[in-house]
Design a protein around this motif. Structure first.
Motif, PDB file in Angstrom:
ATOM      1  N   MET A 105     -12.323  -1.240 -48.411  1.00  0.00           N
ATOM      2  CA  MET A 105     -10.882  -1.025 -48.253  1.00  0.00           C
ATOM      3  C   MET A 105     -10.070  -2.088 -49.017  1.00  0.00           C
ATOM      4  SD  MET A 105      -8.647   0.848 -47.184  1.00  0.00           S
ATOM      5  CE  MET A 105      -7.102   0.428 -47.935  1.00  0.00           C
ATOM      6  N   LEU A 132      -7.381  -1.578 -52.167  1.00  0.00           N
ATOM      7  CA  LEU A 132      -6.015  -2.125 -52.240  1.00  0.00           C
ATOM      8  C   LEU A 132      -5.843  -2.980 -53.495  1.00  0.00           C
ATOM      9  CD1 LEU A 132      -5.333  -3.195 -48.550  1.00  0.00           C
ATOM     10  CD2 LEU A 132      -4.557  -1.148 -49.750  1.00  0.00           C
ATOM     11  N   ILE A 168      -5.387  -0.796 -56.527  1.00  0.00           N
ATOM     12  CA  ILE A 168      -4.055  -0.190 -56.594  1.00  0.00           C
ATOM     13  C   ILE A 168      -3.003  -1.234 -56.971  1.00  0.00           C
ATOM     14  CG2 ILE A 168      -2.244   0.853 -55.180  1.00  0.00           C
ATOM     15  CD1 ILE A 168      -4.455   2.490 -53.852  1.00  0.00           C
ATOM     16  N   ALA A 169      -3.135  -2.425 -56.403  1.00  0.00           N
ATOM     17  CA  ALA A 169      -2.180  -3.482 -56.736  1.00  0.00           C
ATOM     18  C   ALA A 169      -2.276  -3.832 -58.219  1.00  0.00           C
ATOM     19  CB  ALA A 169      -2.447  -4.711 -55.875  1.00  0.00           C
ATOM     20  N   ALA A 175      -0.647  -1.156 -60.272  1.00  0.00           N
ATOM     21  CA  ALA A 175       0.816  -1.250 -60.206  1.00  0.00           C
ATOM     22  C   ALA A 175       1.316  -2.363 -61.116  1.00  0.00           C
ATOM     23  CB  ALA A 175       1.253  -1.512 -58.758  1.00  0.00           C
ATOM     24  N   PHE A 176       0.601  -3.489 -61.131  1.00  0.00           N
ATOM     25  CA  PHE A 176       0.952  -4.634 -61.974  1.00  0.00           C
ATOM     26  C   PHE A 176       0.956  -4.208 -63.447  1.00  0.00           C
ATOM     27  CE2 PHE A 176       0.129  -8.265 -64.544  1.00  0.00           C
ATOM     28  CZ  PHE A 176       0.700  -9.341 -63.904  1.00  0.00           C
ATOM     29  N   ALA A 179       3.680  -1.689 -64.271  1.00  0.00           N
ATOM     30  CA  ALA A 179       5.032  -2.261 -64.227  1.00  0.00           C
ATOM     31  C   ALA A 179       5.313  -3.136 -65.433  1.00  0.00           C
ATOM     32  CB  ALA A 179       5.198  -3.080 -62.942  1.00  0.00           C
ATOM     33  N   CYS A 180       4.307  -3.818 -65.921  1.00  0.00           N
ATOM     34  CA  CYS A 180       4.560  -4.855 -66.914  1.00  0.00           C
ATOM     35  C   CYS A 180       4.035  -4.560 -68.309  1.00  0.00           C
ATOM     36  CB  CYS A 180       3.970  -6.179 -66.434  1.00  0.00           C
ATOM     37  SG  CYS A 180       4.772  -6.705 -64.919  1.00  0.00           S
ATOM     38  N   LYS A 214      13.988  -6.518 -78.379  1.00  0.00           N
ATOM     39  CA  LYS A 214      14.385  -6.983 -77.049  1.00  0.00           C
ATOM     40  C   LYS A 214      15.798  -7.544 -77.047  1.00  0.00           C
ATOM     41  CE  LYS A 214       9.648  -7.766 -75.650  1.00  0.00           C
ATOM     42  NZ  LYS A 214       8.531  -8.721 -75.778  1.00  0.00           N
TER      43      LYS A 214
END
Lengths: 163, 163
Positions: B1, B5, B8-9, B12-13, B16-17, B29
């Motif tokens: 488990m 997690l 998935i974390a 997401a990192f 996102a980046c 930029k």
């Protein structure tokens, strides 16, 4: 369970992408933050990293200037003008007797010669600009009086109303 | 488990980046990517956004130049030199007869007068620089021959070995 995963994913996103806190921000995103600028000519915390020096080809100097939130120059003039390239954050630019101009990353200000003006961060944002400052002989700038807290606060309010 | 997690974390990192893909990169930029530069003087895809023009105070022009990976200038000279402020990515700078110099975000190159040289992106990275180019009268640059694919490839290899 799905909810738990979503929360952890969201936390990872925020952790990964949140901007650094002010106290950890030793460099700008491009150039080092540099050395503190004199309180004689600046209000609040402003910093300079010199980038290009006057030499036989360049009749200017260029540097990266970082203004912490609330920081600004004194009123001043340049005998041969100055160009500002805003590379980070949000700030303010004002010529004497004119409305304040909000400036932000990507903006350019071409400051005329002998015009009394000031520039700096807003009260809530850092602002970084590259300043290209022309020389007239060996002179680049004449420093004048500070921008008072009252005038600075009013300029921030005026800029917020125009954004 | 816990493993689930963590995966998935991590996902997401990364999501996102991760930087935007090349095909979506319409702006740098800081400054707009600008208009395409001529194939007569550049190999590959290079773009210019003018920032500051020559006027009675500024004896230079300044612009933001974006080089897609693989793009570079022809060999060229400046009669009064040029300063480059690298604001994004990684690139190469070379003066005739000298080793290639890797350049990256935050670097500054002060190019002497009448020195044959070229600059551009690496083969794998975009590079963006602000170029401050001095005038001698109305002249800023003399364009010469392209940097051949063979010389460019060798410069990339040499730069990689020095990084």
């Amino acid at each position: 369970m799905k909810k738990e995963l979503a929360i952890i994913a969201a936390a990872a996103f925020l952790f990964a992408c949140s901007p650094k806190t002010e106290q950890n921000m030793d460099t700008t995103k491009i150039f080092p933050k540099g050395e503190s600028l004199s309180k004689d000519w600046f209000t609040g915390n402003a910093y300079l990293t010199p980038l290009v020096s006057k030499d036989k080809n360049n009749n200017f100097s260029a540097g990266s200037v970082t203004f912490d939130p609330g920081a600004r120059t004194n009123w001043h003039t340049h005998p041969k003008g100055q160009a500002l390239l805003i590379i980070e954050g949000q700030g303010l630019y004002q010529e004497k007797g004119k409305p304040v101009r909000p400036i932000k990353k990507g903006d350019v200000v071409n400051i005329p010669e002998n015009i009394e003006h000031w520039h700096g961060a807003t009260s809530t944002s850092t602002m970084v600009h590259v300043a290209i400052t022309n020389y007239e002989g060996e002179e680049q700038v004449t420093w004048l009086q500070p921008v008072t807290d009252k005038d600075y606060d009013e300029s921030n309010k005026a800029a917020n109303n125009r954004l």
